[in-house]
Write a protein that holds these residues in place. Structure first.
Motif, PDB file in Angstrom:
ATOM      1  N   ARG B 104      26.856  33.093  34.780  1.00  9.56           N
ATOM      2  CA  ARG B 104      25.994  32.187  34.903  1.00  9.56           C
ATOM      3  C   ARG B 104      25.218  32.266  33.552  1.00  9.56           C
ATOM      4  O   ARG B 104      24.045  33.470  32.788  1.00  9.56           O
ATOM      5  CB  ARG B 104      24.996  33.450  36.589  1.00  9.56           C
ATOM      6  N   GLU B 105      24.304  31.235  33.422  1.00  7.69           N
ATOM      7  CA  GLU B 105      24.511  30.909  31.675  1.00  7.69           C
ATOM      8  C   GLU B 105      25.310  31.473  31.035  1.00  7.69           C
ATOM      9  O   GLU B 105      26.524  31.522  30.923  1.00  7.69           O
ATOM     10  CB  GLU B 105      22.065  30.719  32.192  1.00  7.69           C
ATOM     11  N   SER B 106      24.300  32.645  30.214  1.00  7.62           N
ATOM     12  CA  SER B 106      25.348  32.848  28.982  1.00  7.62           C
ATOM     13  C   SER B 106      26.012  34.423  28.896  1.00  7.62           C
ATOM     14  O   SER B 106      25.944  35.249  28.739  1.00  7.62           O
ATOM     15  CB  SER B 106      24.036  33.170  27.734  1.00  7.62           C
ATOM     16  N   ALA B 107      25.398  34.942  30.704  1.00  5.34           N
ATOM     17  CA  ALA B 107      25.282  35.857  30.933  1.00  5.34           C
ATOM     18  C   ALA B 107      27.004  36.273  31.370  1.00  5.34           C
ATOM     19  O   ALA B 107      26.791  35.444  32.526  1.00  5.34           O
ATOM     20  CB  ALA B 107      24.732  35.977  32.127  1.00  5.34           C
ATOM     21  N   PHE B 108      27.700  37.066  31.383  1.00  4.04           N
ATOM     22  CA  PHE B 108      29.439  37.779  31.913  1.00  4.04           C
ATOM     23  C   PHE B 108      29.572  38.584  32.816  1.00  4.04           C
ATOM     24  O   PHE B 108      28.256  39.616  31.687  1.00  4.04           O
ATOM     25  CB  PHE B 108      30.167  37.234  31.452  1.00  4.04           C
ATOM     26  N   GLN B 109      29.825  38.585  33.380  1.00  2.00           N
ATOM     27  CA  GLN B 109      29.973  40.397  34.188  1.00  2.00           C
ATOM     28  C   GLN B 109      31.667  40.311  34.777  1.00  2.00           C
ATOM     29  O   GLN B 109      32.062  39.136  35.571  1.00  2.00           O
ATOM     30  CB  GLN B 109      29.025  40.466  34.988  1.00  2.00           C
ATOM     31  N   PRO B 110      32.342  40.942  34.553  1.00  2.00           N
ATOM     32  CA  PRO B 110      33.498  41.109  35.386  1.00  2.00           C
ATOM     33  C   PRO B 110      33.388  41.600  36.755  1.00  2.00           C
ATOM     34  O   PRO B 110      32.269  42.767  36.702  1.00  2.00           O
ATOM     35  CB  PRO B 110      33.997  42.282  34.496  1.00  2.00           C
ATOM     36  N   VAL B 111      33.386  41.285  37.668  1.00  2.00           N
ATOM     37  CA  VAL B 111      32.775  41.173  38.956  1.00  2.00           C
ATOM     38  C   VAL B 111      34.435  41.897  40.410  1.00  2.00           C
ATOM     39  O   VAL B 111      35.063  41.191  39.639  1.00  2.00           O
ATOM     40  CB  VAL B 111      32.405  39.740  39.609  1.00  2.00           C
ATOM     41  N   SER B 112      33.901  42.319  41.224  1.00  2.00           N
ATOM     42  CA  SER B 112      35.205  42.285  41.960  1.00  2.00           C
ATOM     43  C   SER B 112      35.077  41.690  43.299  1.00  2.00           C
ATOM     44  O   SER B 112      34.335  42.254  43.440  1.00  2.00           O
ATOM     45  CB  SER B 112      35.781  44.388  42.528  1.00  2.00           C
ATOM     46  N   ILE B 113      35.645  41.052  43.310  1.00  2.85           N
ATOM     47  CA  ILE B 113      36.025  39.769  44.944  1.00  2.85           C
ATOM     48  C   ILE B 113      36.411  40.354  45.728  1.00  2.85           C
ATOM     49  O   ILE B 113      38.002  40.762  45.744  1.00  2.85           O
ATOM     50  CB  ILE B 113      36.330  38.412  43.519  1.00  2.85           C
ATOM     51  N   LYS B 114      36.191  40.019  46.611  1.00  2.00           N
ATOM     52  CA  LYS B 114      36.524  40.691  47.601  1.00  2.00           C
ATOM     53  C   LYS B 114      36.560  38.985  48.674  1.00  2.00           C
ATOM     54  O   LYS B 114      35.944  39.140  48.988  1.00  2.00           O
ATOM     55  CB  LYS B 114      35.632  41.662  48.779  1.00  2.00           C
ATOM     56  N   ALA B 115      37.372  38.641  48.592  1.00  2.00           N
ATOM     57  CA  ALA B 115      37.684  36.995  49.757  1.00  2.00           C
ATOM     58  C   ALA B 115      37.889  37.167  51.209  1.00  2.00           C
ATOM     59  O   ALA B 115      38.828  37.814  51.163  1.00  2.00           O
ATOM     60  CB  ALA B 115      38.491  35.659  49.158  1.00  2.00           C
ATOM     61  N   VAL B 116      37.025  36.873  52.091  1.00  2.00           N
ATOM     62  CA  VAL B 116      37.642  37.339  53.407  1.00  2.00           C
ATOM     63  C   VAL B 116      37.733  36.643  54.478  1.00  2.00           C
ATOM     64  O   VAL B 116      36.704  35.502  54.237  1.00  2.00           O
ATOM     65  CB  VAL B 116      36.597  38.295  53.953  1.00  2.00           C
ATOM     66  N   ASP B 117      38.054  36.367  55.602  1.00  2.00           N
ATOM     67  CA  ASP B 117      38.456  35.207  56.028  1.00  2.00           C
ATOM     68  C   ASP B 117      37.074  35.445  57.980  1.00  2.00           C
ATOM     69  O   ASP B 117      36.413  35.891  57.581  1.00  2.00           O
ATOM     70  CB  ASP B 117      39.522  35.351  56.718  1.00  2.00           C
ATOM     71  N   GLU B 118      37.754  34.077  58.379  1.00  2.00           N
ATOM     72  CA  GLU B 118      36.423  34.180  59.708  1.00  2.00           C
ATOM     73  C   GLU B 118      36.780  35.157  60.802  1.00  2.00           C
ATOM     74  O   GLU B 118      35.952  35.820  61.437  1.00  2.00           O
ATOM     75  CB  GLU B 118      37.212  32.953  60.535  1.00  2.00           C
ATOM     76  N   ALA B 119      37.885  36.045  60.406  1.00  2.00           N
ATOM     77  CA  ALA B 119      37.989  37.476  61.558  1.00  2.00           C
ATOM     78  C   ALA B 119      37.451  38.022  61.038  1.00  2.00           C
ATOM     79  O   ALA B 119      37.380  39.491  61.839  1.00  2.00           O
ATOM     80  CB  ALA B 119      39.852  37.514  61.651  1.00  2.00           C
ATOM     81  N   TYR B 120      37.031  38.646  59.594  1.00  2.00           N
ATOM     82  CA  TYR B 120      35.965  39.744  59.021  1.00  2.00           C
ATOM     83  C   TYR B 120      34.700  40.019  59.783  1.00  2.00           C
ATOM     84  O   TYR B 120      34.109  39.159  59.932  1.00  2.00           O
ATOM     85  CB  TYR B 120      36.314  39.262  58.426  1.00  2.00           C
ATOM     86  N   PRO B 121      34.129  40.857  60.514  1.00  2.00           N
ATOM     87  CA  PRO B 121      35.191  42.144  60.006  1.00  2.00           C
ATOM     88  C   PRO B 121      35.436  42.406  61.560  1.00  2.00           C
ATOM     89  O   PRO B 121      35.542  42.738  62.362  1.00  2.00           O
ATOM     90  CB  PRO B 121      34.073  43.221  59.341  1.00  2.00           C
ATOM     91  N   HIS B 122      37.101  43.330  61.329  1.00  2.00           N
ATOM     92  CA  HIS B 122      37.268  44.001  62.564  1.00  2.00           C
ATOM     93  C   HIS B 122      35.759  45.025  63.620  1.00  2.00           C
ATOM     94  O   HIS B 122      35.716  44.885  64.773  1.00  2.00           O
ATOM     95  CB  HIS B 122      38.739  44.278  62.555  1.00  2.00           C
ATOM     96  N   TYR B 123      35.894  45.956  62.963  1.00  2.00           N
ATOM     97  CA  TYR B 123      34.684  46.760  63.330  1.00  2.00           C
ATOM     98  C   TYR B 123      33.330  46.589  62.754  1.00  2.00           C
ATOM     99  O   TYR B 123      33.821  46.465  61.062  1.00  2.00           O
ATOM    100  CB  TYR B 123      35.361  48.260  62.625  1.00  2.00           C
TER     101      TYR B 123
END
Lengths: 217, 865
Positions: B104-123
């Motif tokens: 974002r703008e000049s700030a960088f940060q390593p992130v852990s991305i979790k991409a989920v679908d419509e069925a998320y979450p099961h429980y």
């Protein structure tokens, strides 16, 4: 007849024929072996030696089941201690022997028999709600309900007062005559024995015939 | 032959039904029915509840994993596999995990991305904050939106509604993600979380050859479906797919849950044991009485076969009726239980299944069949002469048979309940030996108490002491009956004591497992130069903290000179440790919480600072290493095996010189492989530590102590695992509560046994009381005598029970529950005394009718037959 590990000889050299329709009394002191003899005659027990015939059939080769089958519906019992099942009503106790074979109108007959012994109104009473005499009358109804050919009675008045005992005996003999049943009665009561056609005394394991007049003395 | 027709099966059934109906008037049949019914009710109630709870716990574990089955690989899954899973009845949810840079703008940060679908979450549900406070949601972000870990707010100076760049695309930040529905990834990835929709991933351009992606299929479905998929899963494992199955790979909570499970089935077993005792007690009287009617039936001409069929049918009908009534009662009971527990259960329980119902019916049949069945043979062999002689036939052979059949059916039940043949056999044989020993011991205890009573109250003629003497005499007069009852009570108290002992020790162990100062923060990426300064500053804000451990990333490249996949057993092909880089560390001391199971620690191993540079005969030297026992077991490694690691551009080899046990649930830094100091020092490394911080008390004006730490060490990553820790605690609390509840039911089952025992012995006691009344004992005296009799019995039973409990608990802890055995001195006082008090009071209360009855009625209870 030999009993126990010490070989106690209870009955020996004993010969007895009871004819159909006859009433026989077996007299003897306590411990003379009267009940053992009755057990043998009814096929409840088997002798160590000798041969027994019931309804003309030898009991010697028969196992317990064979002997039981022979008794089924043909033999009635009256016991000194009544032997009514405490959780069964009077009617149910009378019904008990009829339940072992397929018979029609069992309940009706059981009720009739209860009425015959004067307990029609008490059919749903449990044994503990009945007096000793009443209990023995239920036992009488139970003994005759299958129309047996043979009735064994083991000290039927032993647990009753003389007056009640007399009434029970009267009923027993009335029913016996009426049904033409063979009766084998074990007792130590000479007055009771006198009412039978024949009287035998068991002494030291032997059976001796007694004159009726002897029995009355 | 008989002139009458032999009875057909129909007539026999009718007779059996009539007999049973009449039988219900007898106290013993009622006691038998009630005992059986209560036993079945207790065991089915427990069965139902445990089954549901167990499935609930599995589901919650599934929630933490994200599904009942999780498949993971670095390439997309093909549709054929998806079809197979769906056909097996699984519901699927796709997920992609990757690490990338967010800006974002000049700030960088390593992130852990979790991409989920419509069925998320099961429980379960996630907790997010859209700016209007926390809310629970059962879905993932919509397309075009991102949910961000609150940590990113500070790191990227970003607010809700603003945009964040991921790869080539911009997304709107729509919510702070406070808790994810599934914690499957845990802190495997150390970067802050960004959650997005899986279909937005394409547009980011982040999916490229060489990018570190993990494709996951989260599948939810029944245990049967998962079971059905076993062969497929096995194939997938061999193909290198990582397969996690909720039944086998429960994350983190493993050991606590396993123990709970063992405990719960143990409690179920105790209930069955009590059922057996109750039925055995009631059956005895039932059979005694039926010997009379059997003899009479023999007189009237019934054959052995008729008798056995008749009584067999009666018992069958009795057990089926009792089982059905008991099962219904159990069903109602568990519903009440669940309703009662619902507020405390953080999860919804699945509906009751059929299995416990069948188990209940089977239990009734087996218990009654086992205990009453052999006595049928006694009834069959009964001689008509009994009626004339009024005596019981001696039954030498069938007594053994009786014991054998009872033991056999009991063993089968235990097998059924515990699921382990060897365990059931062991318990059974042990139980039989124990029974013999108990008989002997019970006799000794009873004698000792009698002697004591005679010393306490010699020649007393009135009051309590006299009552005590008379009560004691009642017991000795019918010694074998008393001993039998004493054993029954002792077994009952023993079962109850065991269940409560084990519960106490389990819960204490669990609490000790996660003490209040369990680390709730991890600090990673501490550079070697910052190490001492960081440790110093950390010491100021946290009292409970682990040591700082160096971490070097390394991958296993060879085992004993062979490629790892070839060297390990087939089932270990998919092992995580072979597919990923491991965190290697070094330490001169055995880390806290680790325990050596084999070999010796590095004491005395001298490794110089330039160890790696020393090359001996052209071969790099081999360093001693210490291996975690679970990994060693899974990979089939033993002492002396050689493991080669690639670290950076180098390869180094270690020889296993020790194997350690450690607690993965401890929230401490744990390592699979530890080197001695001096081997890894020259490789690029950073340090890790864990520490505990008390929750911030904002009202007291406290400032976040972490802020200064972050300020001073901007490169260090801090991870807050409080939420995860909370979830684990919650789970342990819940399991503890379930365990306590089950204890209550075992207690209830135990009380029902006492009741059955007292009812069954009622006629004998009534007869004795009647006699005492006849001889002139007053009501008060009677009450005292009865109290004394039961209390002495209780004291003896309690003493015997506590002795057994100590022995059994020690064995159980060592062999089964993996806890250290210990003595329970308090139990030696409390159990016998409370047993005496309980039996004394309950016995006296149940005998109140006897005291009120006229002696004649009491005497008549025994009947003439």
């Amino acid at each position: 007849m030999i009993s126990g590990s010490r070989e106690l000889t209870i009955l020996r050299e004993l010969e007895l024929i009871v004819h159909a329709g006859e009433s026989v009394a077996i007299l003897g002191q306590s411990g003379a072996g009267k009940s053992t003899l009755l057990g043998l005659l009814a096929g409840l027990d088997h002798p160590s030696e000798g041969e027994l015939l019931l309804f003309g059939e030898s009991l010697t080769g028969l196992d317990e089941d064979g002997r039981a089958a022979l008794r089924n519906g043909r033999v009635g019992f009256v016991f000194q201690n009544f032997q009514l099942l405490p959780t069964l009503t009077a009617l149910e106790n009378v019904l008990l022997p009829t339940e072992l074979s397929v018979q029609n109108h069992r309940e009706q007959r059981a009720r009739e028999w209860l009425a015959r012994v004067g307990l029609a109104e008490r059919h749903d009473h449990l044994p503990r709600q009945l007096s000793g005499g009443e209990q023995q009358r239920v036992a009488l109804a139970r003994a005759f309900v299958t129309s047996p050919e043979l009735v064994f009675a083991d000290e039927p008045t032993g647990n009753l007062d003389p007056h009640t005992g007399e009434r029970i005996i009267q009923t027993l003999f009335d029913l016996n005559h009426e049904q033409g049943t063979t009766l084998v009665l074990v007792t130590h009561d000479h007055a009771l024995a006198r009412r039978c056609d024949r009287c035998l005394q068991l002494v030291d394991g032997r059976l001796d015939a007694m004159e009726l007049s002897e029995a009355t003395s | 032959m008989s002139r009458r027709q032999v009875m057909g099966i129909g007539a026999l059934c009718g007779l059996a039904a009539r007999s049973l109906r009449r039988d219900l008037r007898a106290a013993d049949v009622r006691a038998l029915l009630i005992a059986l019914m209560l036993a079945v009710a207790a065991s089915t109630m427990m069965g139902f509840f445990l089954d549901r709870l167990e499935r609930g716990l599995v589901r919650q574990a599934g929630q933490m994993m994200g599904g009942d089955l999780v498949l993971e690989q670095s390439d997309p899954f093909d549709d054929g596999l998806r079809r197979q899973l769906v056909e097996a009845g699984m519901r699927l949810s796709d997920q992609v995990d990757l690490v990338s840079m967010a800006s974002r703008e000049s700030a960088f940060q390593p992130v852990s991305i979790k991409a989920v679908d419509e069925a998320y979450p099961h429980y379960g549900s996630s907790r997010i904050d859209r700016g209007q406070g926390s809310e629970e949601v059962e879905h993932g972000p919509a397309r075009g939106e991102l949910w961000l870990s609150p940590r990113l707010r500070q790191l990227l100076d970003i607010e809700l509604g603003e945009s964040l760049q991921l790869g080539q695309s911009q997304f709107e930040v729509s919510a702070w993600l406070e808790r994810e529905a599934d914690q499957s990834t845990g802190f495997g990835s150390l970067n802050p979380r960004v959650m997005m929709h899986v279909e937005d991933l394409e547009a980011t351009g982040l999916i490229q050859p060489g990018s570190r992606l993990e494709y996951e299929i989260l599948a939810a479905g029944s245990a049967q479906s998962v079971e059905q998929l076993s062969p497929l899963l096995e194939r997938l494992r061999q193909d290198g797919v990582e397969v996690r199955d909720v039944r086998h790979d429960r994350p983190r909570l493993g050991s606590a849950l396993e123990r709970a499970d063992t405990y719960l089935s143990l409690a179920g077993l105790a209930a069955v044991l009590l059922a057996g005792v109750a039925v055995a007690l009631s059956t005895r009287r039932y059979v005694e009485r039926h010997l009379d009617s059997a003899a009479l039936m023999r007189c009237f001409g019934a054959s052995q076969a008729t008798l056995i069929r008749l009584f067999g049918l009666q018992l069958l009908v009795l057990s089926v009726v009792a089982a059905l009534l008991g099962a219904v009662l159990g069903l109602v009971g568990q519903a009440l239980l669940v309703a009662l527990m619902q507020p405390f259960l953080p999860m919804e329980l699945p509906p009751p299944g059929w299995l416990p119902l069948w188990l209940g019916v089977l239990t009734a049949l087996a218990v009654l069949g086992g205990f009453a069945g052999p006595t049928l043979l006694r009834l069959r062999r009964v001689s008509a002469l009994k009626v004339l002689r009024r005596e019981l036939d001696p039954l030498p052979a069938s007594a053994w048979l009786m014991a054998a059949v009872a033991a056999g059916s009991f063993g089968a039940l235990m097998w059924l309940y515990s699921g382990s043949f060897s365990l059931a056999l062991g318990l059974l044989l042990g139980g039989l030996v124990a029974l013999g020993a108990m008989w002997w011991l019970g006799g000794l205890i009873l004698d000792a108490l009698m002697w004591l009573v005679s010393r306490v109250a010699p020649g007393a003629r009135q009051g309590w002491r006299h009552a005590l003497q008379l009560g004691a005499r009642q017991l000795t007069r019918r010694r074998s009956l008393s001993l039998g009852q004493l054993l029954a009570f002792a077994v009952t108290f023993f079962a109850m004591a065991m269940i409560s002992l084990v519960r106490g020790d389990l819960v204490t162990t669990w609490q000790a497992q996660l003490p209040v100062d369990t680390p709730n923060h991890f600090a990673i990426n501490i550079q070697p130069g910052e190490r001492d300064a960081f440790a110093e500053q950390l010491a100021e804000i946290s009292e409970a903290r682990s040591d700082l451990y160096p971490m070097v990333r390394g991958r296993i490249v060879a085992i004993n000179g062979q490629p790892p996949r070839e060297a390990v057993p087939a089932e270990a092909q998919g092992e995580n440790a072979l597919r990923r880089e491991l965190n290697l560390t070094w330490s001169s001391e055995l880390p806290k919480g680790n325990r050596l199971v084999e070999g010796s620690w590095f004491d005395g191993v001298e490794v110089s600072g330039d160890w790696y540079a020393e090359v001996d005969n052209g071969q790099p030297p081999e360093a001693p290493i210490s291996l975690e026992s679970g990994l060693a077991e899974r990979l089939g490694l033993a002492m002396g095996d050689r493991l080669s690691f690639s670290v950076g551009a180098d390869t180094l080899t270690g020889v296993v010189t020790s194997i350690r046990d450690l607690d993965w649930d401890s929230f401490q830094p744990n390592f699979y492989v530890i080197f001695p100091p001096g081997v890894l020092d020259d490789f690029a490394h950073s340090f890790i530590t864990a520490f505990h911080l008390d929750p911030l008390d904002a009202s007291a004006g406290q400032t976040n102590p972490l802020a200064s730490l972050v300020e001073a060490f901007p490169g260090v990553t801090l991870l807050d695992v409080d939420a995860l820790l909370g979830q684990v605690r919650e789970m342990l609390d819940q399991v503890t509560r379930a365990v306590e509840l089950v204890l209550v039911f075992v207690l209830l089952a135990g009380i029902s046994v006492l009741y059955a025992a007292l009812i069954a012995s009622h006629p004998v006691r009534a007869h004795e009381s009647g006699l005492l009344r006849v001889f002139g004992a007053g009501t008060r005296m009677m009450a005292r005598i009865q109290w004394a009799e039961f209390a002495i019995m209780g004291l003896a039973a309690g003493l015997l029970a506590v002795l057994l409990a100590e022995i059994a608990a020690a064995v159980l802890y060592l062999a089964w529950l993996d806890l250290p055995p210990k003595l329970h001195p308090l139990l030696w006082i409390t159990l016998p005394l409370s047993a005496a008090l309980l039996l004394g009071c309950v016995g006296q209360w149940l005998s109140r009718n006897i005291r009120r009855q006229a002696p004649t009625a009491s005497l008549a209870l025994l009947g003439d037959t």
